[in-house]
Design an enzyme around this catalytic site. Sequence first.
Site, mmCIF file in Angstrom:
data_model
loop_
_atom_site.group_PDB
_atom_site.id
_atom_site.type_symbol
_atom_site.label_atom_id
_atom_site.label_comp_id
_atom_site.label_asym_id
_atom_site.label_seq_id
_atom_site.Cartn_x
_atom_site.Cartn_y
_atom_site.Cartn_z
ATOM 1 N N GLU A 56 25.124 19.316 -43.439
ATOM 2 C CA GLU A 56 24.233 19.646 -44.560
ATOM 3 C C GLU A 56 23.227 20.695 -44.147
ATOM 4 O OE1 GLU A 56 22.145 16.561 -46.738
ATOM 5 O OE2 GLU A 56 23.916 15.263 -46.720
ATOM 6 N N GLU A 108 23.183 9.845 -42.561
ATOM 7 C CA GLU A 108 21.749 9.758 -42.267
ATOM 8 C C GLU A 108 21.202 8.339 -42.260
ATOM 9 O OE1 GLU A 108 19.192 12.207 -44.632
ATOM 10 O OE2 GLU A 108 20.175 14.068 -44.021
HETATM 11 C C1 NOJ Z 1 20.101 14.513 -47.129
HETATM 12 C C2 NOJ Z 1 20.986 13.635 -47.932
HETATM 13 O O1 NOJ Z 1 22.143 13.325 -47.230
HETATM 14 C C3 NOJ Z 1 21.302 14.160 -49.307
HETATM 15 O O2 NOJ Z 1 21.795 13.108 -50.048
HETATM 16 C C4 NOJ Z 1 20.056 14.782 -49.909
HETATM 17 O O3 NOJ Z 1 20.217 15.102 -51.245
HETATM 18 C C5 NOJ Z 1 19.680 15.986 -49.088
HETATM 19 N N1 NOJ Z 1 19.364 15.527 -47.747
HETATM 20 C C6 NOJ Z 1 18.514 16.791 -49.621
HETATM 21 O O4 NOJ Z 1 17.332 16.080 -49.532
#
Ligand code: NOJ
Length: 479
Positions: free
Chosen positions: A373, A185
């Site tokens: 994710e 990200e």
């Molecule tokens: C994106 C991130 O990659 C991760 O580290 C984070 O905890 C989650 N989203 C939830 O917000």
Amino acid sequence: MTRSVDDPRRVEKSHQFDLPFTRDDFGPEFTWGVASAAFQVEGAWDEDGKRPSVWDEACLRGRVRGGRACLDGIDAYHRLDQDLDLLSALGIGAYRFSINWPRVFGDGRGPWNPAGASYYDRLIDGCLARGIEPWVTVHHWDMPMALEREGGWLRRATVDDFATFAAEVARHYGDRVKHWMVMNEPLSIVGHAFLGVHRRRSGLYPMAALATLHHLNLACAEGARRMREVLPQDAKIGVTHVFTLAWPYDRVGRGARARRAIDALLVDAFLDPAAGLGYPFAICPPLRPIRRFVVDGDEELARFDYDFVGVQYYGPVPTRPARLVGVLPRATVPSAEARVRSGVGVPVDPDGLLEVLRRYRSHPACRRFVITESGFGMNDRPGEDGRIRDDIRIWYARTHLERVLAAKREGIPVDGFFQWSWADNVEWLFGRSVRFGLVYIDYEDDFRRIPKDSYYWFRAFLGGETVASATVSEARRGR
Ligand code: NOJ
């Protein structure tokens, strides 16, 4: 025609999904996994030669809610076998985790730290011994503090520092790891730069955000190229992005242009350069000042043909029409699944995941997708009987998996699904206050791991039950 935000047709659209399905419907090649990231779980922030990262520093300065306690993560560094046994019992086929830059590569430029690096050897070997495939993210935001002091991502030379680190990581673990994500990200890192999260004085820093954005695009591509040089031919290299679209998703009607500009800023500004298209200036004028950081030849340098794009989807940015600027964010997004917001303030909209996959399937940077994710964060608490009833997380998983299956049936190449996260962990600035795990961490009782209802639900589903019959009580009985 403009749709009202409460348009009942959206409700009907959401209701068209409610099909029982099983793991088999996704096909035998589909990868099922769970995910985590180094800073969020490891702890041991200053052990075995590890140097501090920007997030360690954020804990020390009290910028992370909960402060110093968050440096311990969930103590995963010291509980490797216990945790891998829990993952193995869950029935997943892959574990996605990240490498902590200052654990293995000193203050950012080496030398390689064998003591710290051996943790990942044990983690990788421990996965393989249990039939779990390690999926490795090279960088999940833990920039070495020493490099940050030199300017971090504001400094163009960090691109080369990063690529050197990425190549070293690939060289060390590439004999056993077949799936790589060069960066997690980048948009979120841009967000941190915009908000001055790692500065002494927070504020808004738009030019820093644009410099960061450009350097991250270069770093992803250069890192991936250097990894390709040292990895075996069958290794797959991807990158993950958070796909946050402006809602409503319609491309027509009032505000559509402004919503398209938001999408371009949040998503296309990363995908287009990777495909060699440069930045989407025409549809997103606010990006134009980034030209200040672009030099001749950068279009080629930012280009890389990724084997897959990791889709991280939590929800959209709801917008409403507004004079002058076109649209403004609004508080909530209506949907059949109620107006739910997660603990980090993201509104839930499962349809948005299908929208993302449909919209970007034809983007030249997206050969194949993996959902790297998906998950729901809240403040879970055990009941009096000690059980953690997280029905909403189960519902979230079901509704999002439904959309993944629908996408596959439309012929969109989606190859896997990783639940965020296998256990509660440090949710960045929110610290321990927002929990995303299938497993509860009791911070008051020596980081005790307690599987939640969602863990048992996943286990039953991964064991072959339909989403409808994979009830938690049955699954718990099978314990
Ligand atoms: C994106 C991130 O990659 C991760 O580290 C984070 O905890 C989650 N989203 C939830 O917000």
